[in-house]
Design an enzyme around this catalytic site. Structure first.
Site, short mmCIF file in Angstrom:
data_model
loop_
_atom_site.label_atom_id
_atom_site.label_comp_id
_atom_site.label_asym_id
_atom_site.label_seq_id
_atom_site.Cartn_x
_atom_site.Cartn_y
_atom_site.Cartn_z
N SER A 1 0.86 -1.19 0.00
CA SER A 1 0.00 0.00 0.00
C SER A 1 0.88 1.23 0.00
CB SER A 1 -0.88 0.03 1.26
OG SER A 1 -0.15 0.53 2.36
N ASP A 2 0.32 2.38 -0.29
CA ASP A 2 1.09 3.60 -0.04
C ASP A 2 0.92 3.95 1.44
OD1 ASP A 2 2.72 5.80 -0.31
OD2 ASP A 2 1.72 6.59 -2.07
N TRP A 3 1.66 4.94 1.85
CA TRP A 3 1.72 5.31 3.28
C TRP A 3 0.31 5.57 3.83
CZ3 TRP A 3 6.22 6.65 6.38
CH2 TRP A 3 5.90 7.24 7.61
#
Ligand code: NOJ
Length: 736
Positions: free
Chosen positions: A264-266
């Site tokens: 996932s992104d942050w």
């Protein structure tokens, strides 16, 4: 392969559900934050979690010493001793900075891209890093978006070629070698189309654009064997991409048959609650794992909820097993099960970072990334002897800005400035410097940084005096490196502060002005371009910026870069791109009747100031007439398209020969031009070469909105030229 499968199956069989979930958890270290710091961030607890087998990897843990310490906890204290994977944003270098990715793309040189990525991998791996969050291959048409600097630009063909080269550079031919690292194709997908260029904003896009423009570089990265993908922050047509099952599970993992893992992104799993897509963090975990997001970066959603979701029968255990298997495979390929400390070699860390060889490579890449936009009366290159040069503009002496945004561990102020570079090639006395305009520095940290180029004219008098006493002025203009990058979108892509006013004053006393434009995006530079005889677009070129620009200014290197993005005449034209549709009322009045009823602005032309693919040389390249070996292509066949290119001199140089096609009539309308191939050729002064391209069905194909690839019979124009706006072509009929 077989050993890998057996090894992982045996390991999976030993793991509890909790340990499996642990492998899906990616924590941030405590050294650096590259996203919002969670309120409950607790480094002691993170270390405790490593011991308990609740962590699969960490990002932003830096140096051999620190990665070794964290790895020791995982390997020696957790029950199964599964090693951690350490990730970091190594975007265009670790300590030796290569040009920003957009600049690398301007080189149209795949070897440059490969070497820059390999260099970043060499230094990062020597410092304990296994995995980079690069390449970012988001196609974008909007210079307002700050992250344009991080990607390949506006074109899916060039973007795909760069994507492949970057992946090959980072990963090499053997991910298990100690000097290569796992790459990550991001952000899957369509992040570059955030509305109005505002970072993290909504994306709403038709599926023709998705399939033909956005997805091709990702497919190229997957085919090049990229080890990981990252999803993103944006929603796409109502569904956050982190929870998008179509993209991650159906397309990437099933249709493309890609075997790596998706991170996932942050905090993007948690942010699906804020999007209004999931009710709470537990619901977000359910949606993300179901959609095919394997690893959770900094949301703690998987850690907190996946076990329960499986036990309640809401999430199928097979999703967890599959995600763990994908992550373990990458760890295996990196060689971490053979030796979890194999990237922890302090000796290597000392000896292979910031070496002369690395800097030489950065310099070569930098000069190849420079684009000459204007050069009237051959004012460039400047002679090294007998010319007095006024170097003006505070960007010219700045040693930090050229390092660019996303500079990893680059030492602040470690770049060669333009002034230093120029002084090193001529008698230092022949150069005088004045600051001209001023820059105020913010607190230099990635999270908050925003430097400001001021509205301040106190330096004007000195600058005018220098200009008056000089034969020629080299004026550095542009933007600060922290005006671009993540979270740094701008409504106005013009020049900030008093730069333009300074130029006006200088022109009153000296017209021989060479502007050196430093930026991470296509700025609105129309006014400058009209006023000065010479203009070099130099981006943010990295550690060796000043030397590389000086090489070009004094003719030690003949510029060969071509624009990877269109430069607007006005910010109001954004988004602007060469491969637009014709419309029913196209860019020249079809009725030629003086009426207003056609697609245009009443206060500005439609075309860009400088088009995609444009870039001059100190030589002139002439394109002779192009030829097709036949004017009919029958399905399954291939024909040759050739053009003679001549270097009219007076310098040896490179030219990027570009091939475009137009599908005249199609069941879904096609752009007026699409890049389908290019070749960078070297021609000595006076030399000519016949450049040839094979035209086949693949080049003539496109994706329908349902995602199927078709090649439809009918007429095509095949064009060749030195930019997207200067092409000449031949008609071709394709038959089934
Ligand atoms: C957020 C960015 O969008 C992403 O590209 C980056 O890799 C992560 N932060 C980690 O730093």
């Amino acid at each position: 392969m077989e050993h890998r499968q057996k090894f992982i199956a045996a390991l999976l069989a030993k793991m509890t559900l909790v340990e499996k979930v642990g492998q899906l958890n990616l924590y941030n270290g405590t050294w650096e934050f590259t996203g919002p710091v969670p309120k409950d961030d607790d480094s002691q607890l993170k270390f405790e979690h490593i011991r308990q087998g609740l962590v699969g990897g960490m990002l932003n843990v830096l140096t051999v010493a620190a990665t070794r310490e964290a790895q020791k906890l995982a390997v020696e204290d957790s029950r199964l001793g599964i090693p951690l994977i350490f990730g970091y944003d190594v975007i265009h270098g670790y300590k030796t900075m290569a040009p920003i990715p957009l600049a690398q793309s301007a080189s149209w040189d795949l070897e440059v891209a490969r070497k820059c990525a390999a260099l970043a991998a060499l230094e990062a791996s020597a410092s304990g890093i296994h995995w980079t969050f690069a390449p970012m291959i988001d196609i974008t048409r909007d210079a307002r978006w700050g992250r344009v600097m991080e990607g390949p630009g506006e074109d899916p063909y060039l973007g795909s070629a760069m994507a492949k080269a970057w992946v090959e550079g980072f990963q090499g031919s053997d991910l298990g070698a100690v000097n290569t690292i796992a790459a990550c194709a991001k952000h899957f997908a369509a992040y570059g189309f955030v509305e109005a260029g505002r970072d993290y904003n909504t994306v709403d896009m038709g599926s023709s654009t998705l399939h033909n423009i956005v997805l091709p570089p990702f497919k190229a990265a997957a085919e090049a064997g990229v080890a990981t993908f990252m999803n993103g922050f944006n929603e796409l047509n109502g569904v956050p991409v982190t929870g998008n099952r179509f993209l991650q599970r159906q397309l990437l993992k099933e249709l493309w048959n890609w075997s790596g893992f998706v991170v996932s992104d942050w905090a993007s799993i948690g942010e699906m609650v804020t999007h209004g897509f999931t009710a709470d963090l537990k619901h977000a975990a359910e949606k993300a794992i179901g959609a095919g997001c394997d690893m959770d970066m900094e949301s703690k959603a998987y850690l907190r909820h996946l076990q329960q979701l499986v036990e309640e029968g809401i999430v199928d255990q097979k999703y967890i097993d599959n995600a763990v298997q994908r992550i373990l495979q990458v760890k295996y390929d990196l060689g971490l099960f053979d030796d979890p400390y194999r990237y922890c070699n302090q000796q290597r860390e000392k000896s292979s970072i910031l070496t002369d060889t690395n800097l030489a490579l950065a310099r070569d890449a930098a000069r190849k990334s420079i684009v000459l936009l204007k050069n009237e009366q051959h004012i460039l290159p400047l002679s090294k002897l007998g010319v007095s040069i006024g170097v003006i503009g505070c960007l010219a002496q700045d040693k930090d800005i050229p390092l660019g945004s996303w500079r990893a561990q680059a030492e602040a102020n470690s770049a060669k400035s333009l002034l230093e570079g120029m002084k090193s090639l001529v008698e230092p006395d022949s150069i005088r410097f004045a600051e001209g305009y001023k820059l105020t520095r913010g607190d230099r940290s990635f999270l908050f940084e925003l430097d400001i180029i001021e509205n301040d004219e106190t330096g004007f008098d000195d600058a005018v005096a220098v200009a008056q006493d000089s034969d020629v002025v080299v004026l550095a203009m542009g933007e600060d490196c922290w005006q671009t990058g993540e979270g740094r979108s701008q409504v106005d892509v013009g020049l900030k502060g008093s730069q333009q006013e300074l130029l006006k004053q200088l022109l009153k006393v000296n017209q021989n002005i060479v502007v050196v434009m430093m930026s991470g995006r296509a700025l609105d530079i129309a006014e400058v371009a009209h006023q000065v005889p010479a203009l070099l677009q130099v981006w943010h070129l990295g550690s060796e910026a000043g030397n590389a620009i000086a090489d070009v200014i004094f003719g030690d290197y003949n510029p060969s870069g071509k624009l990877p993005v269109s430069f607007p005449r006005h910010g109001g034209q954004l988004p602007i791109y060469y491969n637009h549709k014709n419309t029913g009322r196209p860019t020249t009045n079809p009725h030629d009747d003086g009426m207003v009823f056609w697609s245009h602005y009443t206060d500005c032309e439609n075309d860009p100031l400088y088009p995609f693919g444009f870039g001059l040389s100190y030589s002139k390249f002439e394109y002779g007439e192009s030829r097709l070996s036949a004017n009919r292509l029958i399905s399954g066949g291939s024909i040759k398209f050739t053009a003679t290119i001549k270097n009219l001199g007076p310098y040896d140089g490179h030219e990027v020969v570009q091939l475009y096609i137009r599908d005249i009539v199609a069941s879904e309308t096609r752009p007026v031009k699409e890049l389908k191939a290019f070749k960078k050729v070297f021609l000595a002064a006076g030399e000519e070469e016949v450049v040839s391209f094979d035209i086949d069905e693949e080049m003539l194909s496109y994706y329908l909105s349902d995602g199927s690839l078709v090649c439809e019979p009918g007429a095509f124009t095949i064009m060749v030229g030195g930019s997207s706006a200067q092409t000449q072509g031949q008609e071709l009929i394709y038959e089934l």
